[in-house]
Design an enzyme around this catalytic site. Sequence first.
Site, PDB file in Angstrom:
ATOM      1  N   HIS A 146      45.157  42.604  50.137  1.00 13.64           N
ATOM      2  CA  HIS A 146      44.034  42.568  49.204  1.00 13.64           C
ATOM      3  C   HIS A 146      44.363  41.647  48.033  1.00 13.64           C
ATOM      4  CE1 HIS A 146      40.277  44.346  47.711  1.00 13.64           C
ATOM      5  NE2 HIS A 146      40.818  44.304  46.505  1.00 13.64           N
TER       6      HIS A 146
ATOM      7  N   MET B 172      34.276  50.765  44.289  1.00 17.52           N
ATOM      8  CA  MET B 172      35.277  50.789  43.226  1.00 17.52           C
ATOM      9  C   MET B 172      35.385  52.210  42.678  1.00 17.52           C
ATOM     10  SD  MET B 172      36.582  47.813  43.070  1.00 17.52           S
ATOM     11  CE  MET B 172      37.616  48.182  41.643  1.00 17.52           C
TER      12      MET B 172
ATOM     13  N   GLY C 114      46.475  50.247  38.264  1.00 22.43           N
ATOM     14  CA  GLY C 114      47.146  51.424  37.734  1.00 22.43           C
ATOM     15  C   GLY C 114      46.251  52.450  37.073  1.00 22.43           C
TER      16      GLY C 114
ATOM     17  N   HIS D  29      38.735  39.725  47.129  1.00 20.47           N
ATOM     18  CA  HIS D  29      37.740  40.469  46.349  1.00 20.47           C
ATOM     19  C   HIS D  29      37.393  39.652  45.107  1.00 20.47           C
ATOM     20  CE1 HIS D  29      36.963  44.337  43.766  1.00 20.47           C
ATOM     21  NE2 HIS D  29      35.858  43.631  43.965  1.00 20.47           N
TER      22      HIS D  29
ATOM     23  N   GLY E  38      39.254  45.479  36.764  1.00 22.56           N
ATOM     24  CA  GLY E  38      39.855  44.669  35.712  1.00 22.56           C
ATOM     25  C   GLY E  38      41.363  44.815  35.632  1.00 22.56           C
TER      26      GLY E  38
ATOM     27  N   MET F 292      39.912  37.578  39.558  1.00 26.27           N
ATOM     28  CA  MET F 292      39.196  37.937  38.327  1.00 26.27           C
ATOM     29  C   MET F 292      39.070  36.717  37.423  1.00 26.27           C
ATOM     30  SD  MET F 292      41.081  41.551  37.440  1.00 26.27           S
ATOM     31  CE  MET F 292      41.637  42.664  38.740  1.00 26.27           C
TER      32      MET F 292
ATOM     33  N   SER G 150      47.373  45.790  47.468  1.00 24.85           N
ATOM     34  CA  SER G 150      46.833  44.814  46.522  1.00 24.85           C
ATOM     35  C   SER G 150      47.965  44.083  45.818  1.00 24.85           C
ATOM     36  CB  SER G 150      45.958  45.516  45.484  1.00 24.85           C
ATOM     37  OG  SER G 150      45.624  44.616  44.440  1.00 24.85           O
TER      38      SER G 150
ATOM     39  N   ASP H  17      42.863  40.330  44.506  1.00 23.34           N
ATOM     40  CA  ASP H  17      41.871  40.531  43.446  1.00 23.34           C
ATOM     41  C   ASP H  17      41.722  39.259  42.627  1.00 23.34           C
ATOM     42  OD1 ASP H  17      41.071  43.327  43.701  1.00 23.34           O
ATOM     43  OD2 ASP H  17      43.145  43.792  43.225  1.00 23.34           O
TER      44      ASP H  17
ATOM     45  N   MET I  67      35.848  39.215  41.821  1.00 22.41           N
ATOM     46  CA  MET I  67      35.311  39.863  40.619  1.00 22.41           C
ATOM     47  C   MET I  67      34.995  38.765  39.620  1.00 22.41           C
ATOM     48  SD  MET I  67      37.757  43.225  40.439  1.00 22.41           S
ATOM     49  CE  MET I  67      39.101  42.520  41.417  1.00 22.41           C
TER      50      MET I  67
ATOM     51  N   ASP J  77      38.805  51.194  46.411  1.00 21.46           N
ATOM     52  CA  ASP J  77      39.813  50.534  45.582  1.00 21.46           C
ATOM     53  C   ASP J  77      39.846  51.176  44.201  1.00 21.46           C
ATOM     54  OD1 ASP J  77      41.524  48.838  44.254  1.00 21.46           O
ATOM     55  OD2 ASP J  77      40.321  47.032  44.521  1.00 21.46           O
ATOM     56  N   GLY J  78      41.030  51.680  43.832  1.00 18.22           N
ATOM     57  CA  GLY J  78      41.213  52.213  42.481  1.00 18.22           C
ATOM     58  C   GLY J  78      41.812  53.602  42.481  1.00 18.22           C
TER      59      GLY J  78
END
Length: 221
Positions: free
Chosen positions: A34, A138, A146, A67, A143, A38, A9, A36, A69, A176-177
């Site tokens: 990936h 998820m 880490g 992705h 959001g 947002m 990511s 993200d 979001m 993811d996460g």
Amino acid sequence: MNKILIAPSILAADYLNFGRDIKKVEQAGADLLHVDVMDGCFVPNITFGMGLVKSIRKITAMPLDVHLMIVKPERYIERFAEAGADYITIHYEASGNLRKDLETIRKKKAKPGISINPDTPVKKIKEALELVDLVLVMSVFPGFGGQEFIKNSLGRIQELRKMLESRGAKAKIEVDGGINEKTAPLVIAAGAEILVAGAAVFNSGNYKKVIKNLRDKEGGK
């Protein structure tokens, strides 16, 4: 078991050196990249847009795993597809017309995906499983990168795997996460096939070694 795919990511990459870091993970054996996206509304953070996806598309042959979001994802599906996204994943919680949005992604020649947050029951997406190429579970609340892996995600992955098999659906399970060399073998054993890893890869001193270890069901041991 199919080959485990690793999707670093770029949320965890060096923002002043995206090109360098993307080339490094590609050379290190990453399977997808990936991205993200947002919007500051669906999640409490703002990240990337179509312009960055278009720029990344010019410098890498890796499939771009975008992705979204964002609220009302239908507003941007066409533009992300045109920018070069290979996969476009939208959230169950953010789409006003899930079937229509997923069909639009397919029509725009991208592979559709659906994502669910940690507090959304897996059964909510049962009727959409035949419409997608991947389901993104998820394992943190979206959001910020880490975060620590939420342990009950393993049961959710197992539930989803059984649901896919019972329906004959071919979608891959992506997680993811909090993915690292300790959690990777756990989610693989639960049924995951695509692992999104940010900090574990980009904060390491050896991208190739970490990617190899993440892909190994025994955690590289």
